[in-house]
Design a protein around this motif. Structure first.
Motif, PDB file in Angstrom:
ATOM      1  N   ASN A  27       0.854  -1.184   0.000  1.00 34.00           N
ATOM      2  CA  ASN A  27       0.000   0.000   0.000  1.00 34.00           C
ATOM      3  C   ASN A  27       0.897   1.243   0.000  1.00 34.00           C
ATOM      4  O   ASN A  27       2.133   1.136  -0.037  1.00 34.00           O
ATOM      5  CB  ASN A  27      -1.004  -0.016   1.160  1.00 34.00           C
ATOM      6  CG  ASN A  27      -0.376   0.218   2.519  1.00 34.00           C
ATOM      7  OD1 ASN A  27       0.834   0.420   2.661  1.00 34.00           O
ATOM      8  ND2 ASN A  27      -1.199   0.193   3.552  1.00 34.00           N
ATOM      9  N   SER A  28       0.299   2.425   0.067  1.00 38.10           N
ATOM     10  CA  SER A  28       1.068   3.672  -0.013  1.00 38.10           C
ATOM     11  C   SER A  28       1.998   3.872   1.191  1.00 38.10           C
ATOM     12  O   SER A  28       2.958   4.637   1.110  1.00 38.10           O
ATOM     13  CB  SER A  28       0.129   4.867  -0.158  1.00 38.10           C
ATOM     14  OG  SER A  28      -0.758   4.923   0.938  1.00 38.10           O
ATOM     15  N   ASP A  29       1.731   3.174   2.302  1.00 44.05           N
ATOM     16  CA  ASP A  29       2.603   3.250   3.482  1.00 44.05           C
ATOM     17  C   ASP A  29       3.708   2.203   3.461  1.00 44.05           C
ATOM     18  O   ASP A  29       4.485   2.109   4.410  1.00 44.05           O
ATOM     19  CB  ASP A  29       1.779   3.079   4.758  1.00 44.05           C
ATOM     20  CG  ASP A  29       0.816   4.224   4.985  1.00 44.05           C
ATOM     21  OD1 ASP A  29       1.155   5.372   4.628  1.00 44.05           O
ATOM     22  OD2 ASP A  29      -0.288   3.977   5.518  1.00 44.05           O
ATOM     23  N   GLY A  30       3.767   1.391   2.416  1.00 46.08           N
ATOM     24  CA  GLY A  30       4.780   0.344   2.333  1.00 46.08           C
ATOM     25  C   GLY A  30       4.433  -0.910   3.107  1.00 46.08           C
ATOM     26  O   GLY A  30       5.281  -1.772   3.314  1.00 46.08           O
ATOM     27  N   HIS A  31       3.175  -1.043   3.546  1.00 48.70           N
ATOM     28  CA  HIS A  31       2.743  -2.252   4.242  1.00 48.70           C
ATOM     29  C   HIS A  31       2.499  -3.360   3.236  1.00 48.70           C
ATOM     30  O   HIS A  31       2.081  -3.119   2.101  1.00 48.70           O
ATOM     31  CB  HIS A  31       1.475  -1.994   5.054  1.00 48.70           C
ATOM     32  CG  HIS A  31       1.687  -1.019   6.169  1.00 48.70           C
ATOM     33  ND1 HIS A  31       0.651  -0.539   6.935  1.00 48.70           N
ATOM     34  CD2 HIS A  31       2.806  -0.443   6.665  1.00 48.70           C
ATOM     35  CE1 HIS A  31       1.120   0.291   7.838  1.00 48.70           C
ATOM     36  NE2 HIS A  31       2.433   0.368   7.693  1.00 48.70           N
ATOM     37  N   LYS A 106       1.694  -2.687  -6.709  1.00 49.86           N
ATOM     38  CA  LYS A 106       0.658  -1.936  -5.997  1.00 49.86           C
ATOM     39  C   LYS A 106      -0.678  -2.366  -6.572  1.00 49.86           C
ATOM     40  O   LYS A 106      -0.788  -2.695  -7.753  1.00 49.86           O
ATOM     41  CB  LYS A 106       0.871  -0.442  -6.150  1.00 49.86           C
ATOM     42  CG  LYS A 106       2.173  -0.020  -5.487  1.00 49.86           C
ATOM     43  CD  LYS A 106       2.199   1.423  -5.159  1.00 49.86           C
ATOM     44  CE  LYS A 106       3.537   1.685  -4.496  1.00 49.86           C
ATOM     45  NZ  LYS A 106       3.572   2.703  -3.570  1.00 49.86           N
ATOM     46  N   TRP A 110      -8.341  -1.208  -2.720  1.00 52.38           N
ATOM     47  CA  TRP A 110      -8.113  -2.130  -1.616  1.00 52.38           C
ATOM     48  C   TRP A 110      -9.400  -2.776  -1.132  1.00 52.38           C
ATOM     49  O   TRP A 110      -9.581  -3.019   0.045  1.00 52.38           O
ATOM     50  CB  TRP A 110      -7.404  -1.418  -0.455  1.00 52.38           C
ATOM     51  CG  TRP A 110      -5.966  -1.179  -0.801  1.00 52.38           C
ATOM     52  CD1 TRP A 110      -5.411  -0.036  -1.253  1.00 52.38           C
ATOM     53  CD2 TRP A 110      -4.920  -2.145  -0.779  1.00 52.38           C
ATOM     54  NE1 TRP A 110      -4.076  -0.208  -1.518  1.00 52.38           N
ATOM     55  CE2 TRP A 110      -3.744  -1.510  -1.223  1.00 52.38           C
ATOM     56  CE3 TRP A 110      -4.849  -3.492  -0.428  1.00 52.38           C
ATOM     57  CZ2 TRP A 110      -2.522  -2.156  -1.329  1.00 52.38           C
ATOM     58  CZ3 TRP A 110      -3.625  -4.132  -0.529  1.00 52.38           C
ATOM     59  CH2 TRP A 110      -2.486  -3.473  -0.971  1.00 52.38           C
ATOM     60  N   PRO A 126       3.082  -3.894   8.515  1.00 52.05           N
ATOM     61  CA  PRO A 126       4.355  -3.195   8.347  1.00 52.05           C
ATOM     62  C   PRO A 126       5.471  -4.233   8.205  1.00 52.05           C
ATOM     63  O   PRO A 126       5.409  -5.302   8.818  1.00 52.05           O
ATOM     64  CB  PRO A 126       4.520  -2.405   9.650  1.00 52.05           C
ATOM     65  CG  PRO A 126       3.210  -2.472  10.352  1.00 52.05           C
ATOM     66  CD  PRO A 126       2.475  -3.659   9.818  1.00 52.05           C
TER      67      PRO A 126
END
Length: 153
Positions: A27-31, A106, A110, A126
């Motif tokens: 996702n955009s947070d790198g999770h 990506k 979602w 994370p």
């Protein structure tokens, strides 16, 4: 009957060497997206085995769509994993040596639509807080990815 079912009808539970593909969907947070697998209960990446005539890219896109209902944007090849640490014995006794091509990607949206035969849960984690009960072949893949991420920081 699927390709693997046809093979199993001939060889039983003996080890098979099977090519497949998996995605580290971020996702955009790198999770990282992980699935709790319906067949083993452990956590793993979305992905699966190649069907005859399929490319690895087609395999990973199909598997992610089937398992969680997500369409992937561009794929970036991370690495190919094979060898003894890719051995897995399923609860039904089937044995496999995976040859897994792993991509990072990506998702387009979602909204999960889980296939209950494939996964019971989908969750974003994370990279520094992955679940302890990863299925064995996923451990070296995710360790490799974590090393890459930490080297970029």
């Amino acid at each position: 009957m699927s390709y693997i079912s046809e093979l199993r009808a001939v060889v039983g539970t003996r080890p098979l060497i099977l090519p497949g593909a998996a995605a580290i969907v971020l996702n955009s947070d790198g999770h990282v997206l992980l699935l709790q697998r319906a067949d083993t209960g452990g956590w793993g990446l979305p992905g699966g085995f190649m069907e005859p005539g399929e490319s690895l890219e087609e395999t990973v896109r199909r598997e992610v769509m089937e398992e969680v209902g997500l369409e992937l944007d561009g794929l970036t090849l991370m690495s190919v994993f094979s060898g003894a640490d890719q051995y897995f014995r399923y609860p039904n006794g089937d044995q496999v040596f995976n040859v897994t091509t792993v991509y990072t990607a990506k998702a387009r949206g979602w909204n999960f639509h889980l296939d209950p035969e494939e996964a019971t849960t989908a969750q974003l984690f994370p990279v520094d807080d992955l679940p302890n009960d990863l299925i064995a072949p996923e451990v070296p893949i995710l360790e490799h990815y974590v090393r890459i991420v930490k080297n970029l920081l």
